[in-house]
Design a protein around this motif. Structure first.
Motif, short mmCIF file in Angstrom:
data_model
loop_
_atom_site.label_atom_id
_atom_site.label_comp_id
_atom_site.label_asym_id
_atom_site.label_seq_id
_atom_site.Cartn_x
_atom_site.Cartn_y
_atom_site.Cartn_z
N LEU A 1 122.85 31.57 95.53
CA LEU A 1 122.26 31.80 96.86
C LEU A 1 122.41 30.57 97.75
CD1 LEU A 1 118.98 33.67 95.84
CD2 LEU A 1 121.00 34.64 96.94
N ASN A 2 122.38 29.38 97.13
CA ASN A 2 122.51 28.16 97.91
C ASN A 2 123.92 28.00 98.50
OD1 ASN A 2 121.34 25.73 98.88
ND2 ASN A 2 122.51 24.59 97.34
N ARG A 3 124.91 28.59 97.81
CA ARG A 3 126.29 28.49 98.29
C ARG A 3 126.65 29.65 99.22
NH1 ARG A 3 129.66 26.80 92.83
NH2 ARG A 3 128.66 24.78 92.51
N ARG B 1 119.75 36.10 104.37
CA ARG B 1 118.37 36.61 104.43
C ARG B 1 118.24 37.95 103.72
NH1 ARG B 1 116.74 35.19 110.75
NH2 ARG B 1 116.92 32.91 110.52
N ILE B 2 119.24 38.83 103.89
CA ILE B 2 119.17 40.15 103.25
C ILE B 2 119.21 40.01 101.73
CG2 ILE B 2 120.38 42.35 102.98
CD1 ILE B 2 121.31 42.07 105.86
N LEU C 1 114.01 39.07 95.89
CA LEU C 1 112.56 38.95 95.72
C LEU C 1 111.87 40.28 95.40
CD1 LEU C 1 111.17 36.43 98.35
CD2 LEU C 1 110.90 36.35 95.87
N LEU C 2 112.56 41.40 95.60
CA LEU C 2 111.91 42.71 95.45
C LEU C 2 111.22 42.91 94.10
CD1 LEU C 2 114.26 45.27 97.24
CD2 LEU C 2 111.90 44.67 97.80
N ILE D 1 113.94 31.77 93.67
CA ILE D 1 113.53 31.34 95.01
C ILE D 1 112.93 29.94 94.97
CG2 ILE D 1 112.00 31.87 96.93
CD1 ILE D 1 114.44 33.67 96.71
N SER D 2 112.17 29.63 93.92
CA SER D 2 111.59 28.28 93.82
C SER D 2 112.68 27.23 93.64
CB SER D 2 110.61 28.23 92.63
OG SER D 2 109.58 29.17 92.80
N PHE D 3 113.64 27.51 92.76
CA PHE D 3 114.74 26.57 92.56
C PHE D 3 115.60 26.45 93.83
CE2 PHE D 3 114.82 27.46 87.71
CZ PHE D 3 113.68 26.69 87.57
#
Length: 334
Positions: free
Chosen positions: A131-133, A139-140, A146-147, A217-219
């Motif tokens: 996700l970071n890359r 956003r989507i 997170l769902l 998400i925390s990482f």
């Protein structure tokens, strides 16, 4: 700071008039004394802490103390207090020496927590790096990741109850059609929640599915605090991808990683909803965790004292984890 009706700040030691009391009345001096008392930081601080202290005392400390006392008695549902006897550590000794289900519960709790936490950490780290890359549809994709964590646990567990159903499971349906297509004959499929080993693996899988987004998400939040210049410097020095991950990424998110791991261990160790909805501790009490077995003994079996003792076996382990986290955070601030 207290101001008078004109908006000015009264000086300590000077007389102030109260709107309902005229000058020279006895209530004036008491009002002034009360204002001076509230001006003291230590008094005002304790007054502001009183609501939180009330909540902690009556909703946390009192139930905890009552549970400790209950675990030292033979209290059962419907038993008159005149018949309740103090048994000391008898409930704890009986659990360790005479209860084979409890010993299985201890093993299940450690296996469930250990396996789930390690896999959630690995998957969460992998997702966070991806996700970071990611540069498009960030956003989507993050909302979609997170769902599983946002959906209520009971609701998602009911969905998995259908997924693991022996007759209507989508997994078994796929396996049956695959076997039929290959010409291998009829295959009913595994009994996911009826086999002790598969049942424990199934509830662990659901916990991993639900908890991985929290790790990711925390990482991800930690990864975005690492300066890109550190990666550029590492690349100039000839570091490969694994070396950049080991020497730049992991040290950069270490504080967040420790907090997330400790929090996850505490929550997973005391998990109740997933196991209770999917298996209720079965089959044959093979998937009980501390929380579900305590509920089984205390509320279903009516033995409140013994059930309280089961739940309190978690206390030393969780206390060690919390102390470890507090010590680590204090060292980070120093």
């Amino acid at each position: 700071m207290v101001r008078d009706a004109a908006g000015t700040v009264p000086q300590v030691g000077t007389e102030t008039s109260h709107p309902e009391q005229g000058p020279g009345k006895p209530g004036k001096s008491r009002y002034k004394a009360a204002l001076e008392l509230l001006e003291r930081p230590n008094v005002l601080g304790y007054l502001l802490m009183m609501p939180a202290g009330f909540i902690i005392l009556f909703f946390i400390a009192y139930p905890f103390a009552w549970g400790v006392w209950m675990s030292l008695t033979n209290k059962q549902i419907g038993m008159a207090w005149s018949q309740v006897k103090f048994v000391g550590l008898g409930n704890y000794v009986d659990l360790v020496t005479k209860d084979a289900i409890f010993r299985g519960t201890v093993w299940n709790s450690f296996a469930y927590t250990g396996v789930a936490t390690v896999i959630k950490w690995a998957l969460g780290m992998w997702l966070a790096v991806l996700l970071n890359r990611m540069t498009r549809l960030q956003r989507i994709v993050r909302a979609a990741v997170l769902l599983p964590w946002i959906v209520p646990t009971v609701l998602s567990s009911i969905a998995f109850l259908w997924i693991f159903d022996p007759d209507f499971s989508v997994i078994n349906w796929t396996l049956r059609h695959f076997y039929s297509w290959m010409g291998w004959g009829y295959f009913r499929g595994p009994l996911w929640l009826a086999n002790p080993t598969l049942a424990l693996a199934s509830v662990t899988f659901v916990n991993i599915w639900r908890g991985t987004p929290f790790f990711a998400i925390s990482f991800l939040a930690g990864l975005q605090t690492i300066s890109p210049e550190l990666y550029e410097a590492a690349m100039i020095d000839g570091a490969n991808g694994w070396q950049r991950f080991w020497h730049v990424t992991l040290p950069g998110i270490k504080p967040i990683m420790i907090v997330v791991l400790v929090f996850s261990v505490i929550v997973t160790f005391s998990d109740f909803q997933i196991v209770y909805v999917l298996t209720r501790g079965g089959p044959a009490n093979s998937t009980h965790l501390f929380a579900t077995y305590a509920y089984q003994v205390a509320m279903v079996g009516s033995r409140l004292g013994l059930g309280a003792a089961v739940s309190l076996f978690m206390l030393p382990i969780l206390t060690v984890m919390i102390i470890f986290q507090l010590v680590y955070l204090r060292r980070e601030k120093a």
